[in-house]
Design a protein around this motif. Structure first.
Motif, PDB file in Angstrom:
ATOM      1  N   GLU A  36       9.371   6.826   2.858  1.00 11.82           N
ATOM      2  CA  GLU A  36       8.848   7.499   4.024  1.00 11.82           C
ATOM      3  C   GLU A  36       8.016   6.443   4.979  1.00 11.82           C
ATOM      4  O   GLU A  36       7.989   6.389   6.141  1.00 11.82           O
ATOM      5  CB  GLU A  36       8.091   8.928   3.879  1.00 11.82           C
ATOM      6  CG  GLU A  36       9.129   9.778   3.411  1.00 11.82           C
ATOM      7  CD  GLU A  36      10.323   9.988   4.340  1.00 11.82           C
ATOM      8  OE1 GLU A  36       9.815  10.128   5.605  1.00 11.82           O
ATOM      9  OE2 GLU A  36      11.413  10.087   3.966  1.00 11.82           O
ATOM     10  N   GLN A  37       7.383   5.607   4.118  1.00 11.19           N
ATOM     11  CA  GLN A  37       6.490   4.329   4.942  1.00 11.19           C
ATOM     12  C   GLN A  37       7.506   3.689   5.760  1.00 11.19           C
ATOM     13  O   GLN A  37       6.999   3.235   6.557  1.00 11.19           O
ATOM     14  CB  GLN A  37       5.810   3.720   3.937  1.00 11.19           C
ATOM     15  CG  GLN A  37       5.000   2.707   4.393  1.00 11.19           C
ATOM     16  CD  GLN A  37       4.149   1.814   3.518  1.00 11.19           C
ATOM     17  OE1 GLN A  37       4.168   1.921   2.254  1.00 11.19           O
ATOM     18  NE2 GLN A  37       3.281   0.904   4.101  1.00 11.19           N
ATOM     19  N   ALA A  38       8.446   3.022   5.025  1.00  9.27           N
ATOM     20  CA  ALA A  38       9.604   2.207   5.629  1.00  9.27           C
ATOM     21  C   ALA A  38      10.016   3.043   6.985  1.00  9.27           C
ATOM     22  O   ALA A  38      10.086   2.361   8.231  1.00  9.27           O
ATOM     23  CB  ALA A  38      10.489   1.726   4.708  1.00  9.27           C
ATOM     24  N   ALA A  40       8.872   5.157   8.712  1.00  6.88           N
ATOM     25  CA  ALA A  40       7.588   5.424   9.747  1.00  6.88           C
ATOM     26  C   ALA A  40       7.247   4.204  10.568  1.00  6.88           C
ATOM     27  O   ALA A  40       6.132   4.579  11.463  1.00  6.88           O
ATOM     28  CB  ALA A  40       6.429   6.210   9.079  1.00  6.88           C
ATOM     29  N   SER A  41       7.836   3.036  10.318  1.00  7.57           N
ATOM     30  CA  SER A  41       7.402   2.109  11.092  1.00  7.57           C
ATOM     31  C   SER A  41       7.125   2.158  12.704  1.00  7.57           C
ATOM     32  O   SER A  41       8.217   2.986  13.271  1.00  7.57           O
ATOM     33  CB  SER A  41       8.399   0.984  10.661  1.00  7.57           C
ATOM     34  OG  SER A  41       8.247  -0.395  11.364  1.00  7.57           O
ATOM     35  N   LYS A  42       6.644   1.488  13.272  1.00 12.14           N
ATOM     36  CA  LYS A  42       6.451   1.647  14.694  1.00 12.14           C
ATOM     37  C   LYS A  42       6.878   0.412  15.529  1.00 12.14           C
ATOM     38  O   LYS A  42       7.034   0.448  16.632  1.00 12.14           O
ATOM     39  CB  LYS A  42       4.857   1.745  15.118  1.00 12.14           C
ATOM     40  CG  LYS A  42       4.037   2.939  14.519  1.00 12.14           C
ATOM     41  CD  LYS A  42       4.787   4.134  15.030  1.00 12.14           C
ATOM     42  CE  LYS A  42       4.142   5.503  14.429  1.00 12.14           C
ATOM     43  NZ  LYS A  42       4.995   6.605  14.523  1.00 12.14           N
ATOM     44  N   LEU A  43       7.338  -0.606  14.688  1.00 14.85           N
ATOM     45  CA  LEU A  43       8.216  -1.731  15.431  1.00 14.85           C
ATOM     46  C   LEU A  43       9.570  -1.379  15.695  1.00 14.85           C
ATOM     47  O   LEU A  43      10.185  -0.644  15.091  1.00 14.85           O
ATOM     48  CB  LEU A  43       8.070  -2.708  14.172  1.00 14.85           C
ATOM     49  CG  LEU A  43       6.618  -3.675  13.948  1.00 14.85           C
ATOM     50  CD1 LEU A  43       6.694  -4.645  12.941  1.00 14.85           C
ATOM     51  CD2 LEU A  43       5.941  -3.973  15.065  1.00 14.85           C
ATOM     52  N   ALA A  46      12.218  -0.720  13.250  1.00 11.50           N
ATOM     53  CA  ALA A  46      11.636  -0.955  12.138  1.00 11.50           C
ATOM     54  C   ALA A  46      11.763  -2.231  11.210  1.00 11.50           C
ATOM     55  O   ALA A  46      11.837  -2.203   9.907  1.00 11.50           O
ATOM     56  CB  ALA A  46      12.220   0.399  11.150  1.00 11.50           C
ATOM     57  N   ASP A  48      10.015  -4.357  10.330  1.00  2.59           N
ATOM     58  CA  ASP A  48       9.045  -4.946   9.099  1.00  2.59           C
ATOM     59  C   ASP A  48       9.314  -4.225   7.774  1.00  2.59           C
ATOM     60  O   ASP A  48       9.007  -4.840   6.821  1.00  2.59           O
ATOM     61  CB  ASP A  48       7.464  -4.638   9.641  1.00  2.59           C
ATOM     62  CG  ASP A  48       7.373  -2.991   9.918  1.00  2.59           C
ATOM     63  OD1 ASP A  48       8.265  -2.374  10.287  1.00  2.59           O
ATOM     64  OD2 ASP A  48       6.315  -2.673  10.013  1.00  2.59           O
ATOM     65  N   HIS A  49      10.260  -3.282   7.857  1.00  7.49           N
ATOM     66  CA  HIS A  49      10.517  -2.517   6.682  1.00  7.49           C
ATOM     67  C   HIS A  49      12.169  -2.544   6.373  1.00  7.49           C
ATOM     68  O   HIS A  49      12.206  -2.272   5.150  1.00  7.49           O
ATOM     69  CB  HIS A  49      10.017  -1.346   6.504  1.00  7.49           C
ATOM     70  CG  HIS A  49       8.115  -1.293   6.504  1.00  7.49           C
ATOM     71  ND1 HIS A  49       7.625  -1.693   5.460  1.00  7.49           N
ATOM     72  CD2 HIS A  49       7.377  -0.758   7.292  1.00  7.49           C
ATOM     73  CE1 HIS A  49       6.294  -1.707   5.746  1.00  7.49           C
ATOM     74  NE2 HIS A  49       6.264  -1.233   6.576  1.00  7.49           N
ATOM     75  N   LEU A  50      12.920  -2.432   7.254  1.00  6.28           N
ATOM     76  CA  LEU A  50      14.345  -2.077   7.106  1.00  6.28           C
ATOM     77  C   LEU A  50      15.154  -3.204   7.583  1.00  6.28           C
ATOM     78  O   LEU A  50      14.753  -3.955   8.759  1.00  6.28           O
ATOM     79  CB  LEU A  50      14.506  -0.731   7.946  1.00  6.28           C
ATOM     80  CG  LEU A  50      13.839   0.602   7.500  1.00  6.28           C
ATOM     81  CD1 LEU A  50      14.202   1.726   8.574  1.00  6.28           C
ATOM     82  CD2 LEU A  50      13.761   0.840   6.138  1.00  6.28           C
ATOM     83  N   TRP A  55      18.199   0.880   9.560  1.00  5.06           N
ATOM     84  CA  TRP A  55      17.763   1.555  10.748  1.00  5.06           C
ATOM     85  C   TRP A  55      18.645   2.395  11.218  1.00  5.06           C
ATOM     86  O   TRP A  55      18.736   3.230  11.758  1.00  5.06           O
ATOM     87  CB  TRP A  55      17.020   0.525  11.692  1.00  5.06           C
ATOM     88  CG  TRP A  55      16.719   1.022  12.958  1.00  5.06           C
ATOM     89  CD1 TRP A  55      15.378   1.548  13.230  1.00  5.06           C
ATOM     90  CD2 TRP A  55      17.304   1.063  14.309  1.00  5.06           C
ATOM     91  NE1 TRP A  55      15.313   1.883  14.466  1.00  5.06           N
ATOM     92  CE2 TRP A  55      16.461   1.833  15.258  1.00  5.06           C
ATOM     93  CE3 TRP A  55      18.796   0.919  14.816  1.00  5.06           C
ATOM     94  CZ2 TRP A  55      16.940   2.134  16.360  1.00  5.06           C
ATOM     95  CZ3 TRP A  55      18.989   1.216  15.853  1.00  5.06           C
ATOM     96  CH2 TRP A  55      18.344   1.881  16.764  1.00  5.06           C
TER      97      TRP A  55
END
Length: 113
Positions: A36-38, A40-43, A46, A48-50, A55
């Motif tokens: 869920e943290q990944a 929830a990325s705002k970039l 996403a 920075d995480h995906l 995505w």
């Protein structure tokens, strides 16, 4: 709902289903959901995480499908195809079918169909 809007939504849903199928065909569809943290990325994308395909699957396809199913307003403009082109340019399998589908989705959202 106006006939043009209904046709646009139907076309968009067909393209989303086709995109999902193309991702599965290329063995890019994942069964394990990111954290869920990944998600929830705002970039943008996403990043920075995906990766881009994650995505597409876990954010983009899910969100557009939800908007379509619940008859919620769609985005008024979109430009995902440039990111798709860049992402697949460096992959072993360039996936032109996926880039073409994403381009058609962009054009449909941007009402240039």
């Amino acid at each position: 709902m106006q006939p043009f809007e209904l046709k646009k939504r139907q076309l968009l849903m067909a393209l989303i289903i086709e995109l999902e199928s193309a991702l599965q065909k290329q063995q890019l569809w994942q069964s394990e959901r990111p954290s869920e943290q990944a998600l929830a990325s705002k970039l943008p994308f996403a990043i920075d995480h995906l990766n881009f395909v994650q995505w597409l699957q876990f954010i983009f396809i899910e969100k557009i499908t939800l908007l379509l199913q619940q008859n919620l307003p769609l985005p008024t403009s979109m430009a995902i195809a440039p990111m798709a082109s860049e992402y697949f340019k460096v992959q072993i399998n360039s996936c032109p079918e996926i880039v073409a589908l994403i381009t058609r989705i962009d054009l449909t959202i941007n009402e240039k169909v």
